[in-house]
Write an enzyme that holds these catalytic residues in place. Structure first.
Site, PDB file in Angstrom:
ATOM      1  N   ALA A  29       0.828  -1.217   0.000  1.00 19.59           N
ATOM      2  CA  ALA A  29       0.000   0.000   0.000  1.00 19.59           C
ATOM      3  C   ALA A  29       0.853   1.254   0.000  1.00 19.59           C
ATOM      4  CB  ALA A  29      -0.941   0.009   1.209  1.00 19.59           C
TER       5      ALA A  29
ATOM      6  N   LEU B 209       0.065  -0.180   7.197  1.00 17.31           N
ATOM      7  CA  LEU B 209      -0.624   1.109   7.050  1.00 17.31           C
ATOM      8  C   LEU B 209      -0.120   2.100   8.095  1.00 17.31           C
ATOM      9  CD1 LEU B 209      -4.333   0.179   6.176  1.00 17.31           C
ATOM     10  CD2 LEU B 209      -2.427   0.719   4.631  1.00 17.31           C
TER      11      LEU B 209
ATOM     12  N   THR C 217      11.942  -2.489  11.628  1.00 15.55           N
ATOM     13  CA  THR C 217      11.221  -2.925  10.425  1.00 15.55           C
ATOM     14  C   THR C 217      12.161  -3.483   9.374  1.00 15.55           C
ATOM     15  OG1 THR C 217       9.422  -1.343  10.771  1.00 15.55           O
ATOM     16  CG2 THR C 217       9.728  -2.171   8.534  1.00 15.55           C
TER      17      THR C 217
ATOM     18  N   THR D 149      17.884  -0.316  -2.200  1.00 21.50           N
ATOM     19  CA  THR D 149      18.166   1.056  -2.635  1.00 21.50           C
ATOM     20  C   THR D 149      19.644   1.258  -2.938  1.00 21.50           C
ATOM     21  OG1 THR D 149      18.187   3.365  -1.847  1.00 21.50           O
ATOM     22  CG2 THR D 149      18.367   1.667  -0.185  1.00 21.50           C
ATOM     23  N   ASP D 150      19.929   2.247  -3.795  1.00 21.59           N
ATOM     24  CA  ASP D 150      21.325   2.591  -4.072  1.00 21.59           C
ATOM     25  C   ASP D 150      22.011   3.243  -2.878  1.00 21.59           C
ATOM     26  OD1 ASP D 150      19.999   5.049  -4.136  1.00 21.59           O
ATOM     27  OD2 ASP D 150      20.557   5.534  -6.206  1.00 21.59           O
ATOM     28  N   GLU D 151      21.235   3.697  -1.896  1.00 23.62           N
ATOM     29  CA  GLU D 151      21.824   4.407  -0.758  1.00 23.62           C
ATOM     30  C   GLU D 151      22.715   3.517   0.105  1.00 23.62           C
ATOM     31  OE1 GLU D 151      19.447   7.306   1.316  1.00 23.62           O
ATOM     32  OE2 GLU D 151      17.914   7.216  -0.238  1.00 23.62           O
TER      33      GLU D 151
ATOM     34  N   TYR E 152      18.935   5.033   7.836  1.00 31.33           N
ATOM     35  CA  TYR E 152      18.074   4.340   6.866  1.00 31.33           C
ATOM     36  C   TYR E 152      18.896   3.448   5.962  1.00 31.33           C
ATOM     37  CZ  TYR E 152      15.881   3.679   2.325  1.00 31.33           C
ATOM     38  OH  TYR E 152      15.449   3.131   1.142  1.00 31.33           O
TER      39      TYR E 152
ATOM     40  N   ALA F  51      21.883   2.270   6.353  1.00 28.26           N
ATOM     41  CA  ALA F  51      22.516   1.176   7.101  1.00 28.26           C
ATOM     42  C   ALA F  51      21.532   0.056   7.373  1.00 28.26           C
ATOM     43  CB  ALA F  51      23.088   1.712   8.412  1.00 28.26           C
TER      44      ALA F  51
ATOM     45  N   LYS G 190      18.921  -0.719   5.544  1.00 30.24           N
ATOM     46  CA  LYS G 190      18.668  -1.421   4.285  1.00 30.24           C
ATOM     47  C   LYS G 190      19.862  -2.299   3.902  1.00 30.24           C
ATOM     48  CE  LYS G 190      15.728  -1.393   1.821  1.00 30.24           C
ATOM     49  NZ  LYS G 190      14.533  -2.309   1.748  1.00 30.24           N
TER      50      LYS G 190
ATOM     51  N   TYR H 254      18.092  21.925   0.153  1.00 28.96           N
ATOM     52  CA  TYR H 254      19.215  21.638   1.040  1.00 28.96           C
ATOM     53  C   TYR H 254      20.531  22.225   0.519  1.00 28.96           C
ATOM     54  CZ  TYR H 254      16.948  18.112   4.048  1.00 28.96           C
ATOM     55  OH  TYR H 254      16.168  17.464   4.959  1.00 28.96           O
TER      56      TYR H 254
ATOM     57  N   ASN I 103      20.152  18.492  -7.311  1.00 32.20           N
ATOM     58  CA  ASN I 103      18.896  18.929  -6.696  1.00 32.20           C
ATOM     59  C   ASN I 103      18.493  20.312  -7.192  1.00 32.20           C
ATOM     60  OD1 ASN I 103      18.720  16.557  -5.311  1.00 32.20           O
ATOM     61  ND2 ASN I 103      19.343  17.407  -3.327  1.00 32.20           N
TER      62      ASN I 103
ATOM     63  N   GLY J  41      25.180  14.331   7.128  1.00 28.67           N
ATOM     64  CA  GLY J  41      25.691  13.182   6.385  1.00 28.67           C
ATOM     65  C   GLY J  41      25.120  13.055   4.993  1.00 28.67           C
TER      66      GLY J  41
END
Length: 324
Positions: free
Chosen positions: A9, A39, A100, A125-127, A149, A151, A153, A206, A248, A274
């Site tokens: 979702a 959700l 999670t 993700t590429d991150e 985040y 780390a 993933k 940013y 950006n 960072g």
């Protein structure tokens, strides 16, 4: 074919589910889909069809082992989107991301193995790679995440690949570049900027605006995921990119033009902690092995995305009001 979709979702997961139910992927025509989604703030039942005989929706947590034992048997594949995914939120508080993304993924892997699931596609993700000054990452590049985040993933990626190497699970990992498109929660940069500009509000840019991202329309991402599901080699990682890098500041300029606004609507803000300078994925592997190529140009994709937010205020206005 019965496909179990976690986080179905959310923005990317719901795009994938809608494509499945519209039979956009010939190899999965007529597939039945079970969506499991907690959700939380970014999951939205309104992202999915209200009634479809091929769709079963269950509200629940991927870390609920008992629920997974009931739901997973009988499915042919798992496509795992469910994740906490916003970098700024992870900087403010990392625990939900670890809970999670790491623990939840391990519980899901264990349940899928017990249920005898055929293929498990882990969407990442590429991150996880950190930042790259020049060139592009290949799938063998070392993981050097810089945000909580990323780390979390990276940890979930390694758990998924370990499940293949340790238990022989049929796992494929995909890593994508920055997604955009309709139904994206309006905290992410493109929907945030577009909805702000449509409301006559300034947008926050940013730092110096020089951070570079590769932009991928969500429909192309989902096509890549389906190719990995159908034809990817077990235990492998595949990059899914859009092939269009923008700073950006360049992206902001395009969004200002699309919304009929000027640079007076931009408010410079202190840079993110960072903040990775540049992401770039090499998509040679998925292109040569699986036949992937992005189909949505950035001009076409941004125009259709801005038009969607302009035409669907009833979807995003309550979300922005609720997160204010």
């Amino acid at each position: 074919m019965q496909i179990f979709v976690t986080g179905g979702a959310g923005f990317i997961g719901s795009a994938y589910v809608r494509a499945l139910l519209q039979d956009e992927y010939p190899g999965a025509a007529g597939a039945s889909v079970t969506v499991l989604d907690l959700l939380s703030y970014s999951g939205n039942r309104a992202n999915l069809p209200v009634a479809d005989s091929r769709l079963r929706f269950v509200q629940g947590d991927i870390a609920d082992a008992a629920l997974l034992r009931d739901l997973l048997p009988g499915h042919d594949a798992v496509v795992h989107f469910a994740a906490e995914s916003h970098v700024d939120r992870s900087i403010a508080g990392a625990v939900p991301f670890v809970t999670t993304n790491v623990l939840g993924t391990q519980v899901l892997l264990d349940a899928a193995r017990t249920a005898g699931i055929g293929r498990f596609v882990h969407v990442s993700t590429d991150e996880v790679y950190g930042s790259i000054a020049e060139g592009s990452w290949t799938e063998t590049w070392p993981l050097m995440p810089n945000s909580p985040y990323a780390a979390s993933k990276a940890g979930s990626d390694l758990l998924a690949l370990a499940a293949h190497r340790t238990h022989g699970m049929d796992v494929v990992v995909t890593r994508c570049s920055n997604n955009y498109g309709p139904y994206q929660f309006p905290e992410k940069v493109i929907p945030l900027f577009v909805t702000n500009l449509l409301d006559g509000k300034q947008v926050p840019l940013y730092g110096d605006g020089g951070n570079i991202r590769d932009w991928l329309h969500v429909a192309d991402h989902c096509r890549g995921i389906q190719l990995a599901l159908e034809k990817g080699r077990a235990g492998e990682v595949y990059h899914i990119g859009g092939g269009t890098e923008l700073s950006n500041r360049e992206l902001t300029g395009r969004l200002l033009d699309a919304c009929g606004a000027g640079w007076d609507m931009v408010r410079p803000v202190e840079d993110r902690k960072g903040h990775d300078r540049r992401y770039s994925l090499d998509i040679t592997k998925i292109s040569e092995e699986l036949g992937y190529a992005p189909q949505v140009t950035l001009d076409e994709g941004l125009a259709s995305t801005v038009a969607w937010y302009r035409d669907n205020r009833d979807w995003w206005e309550p979300l922005k009001a609720g997160s204010a």
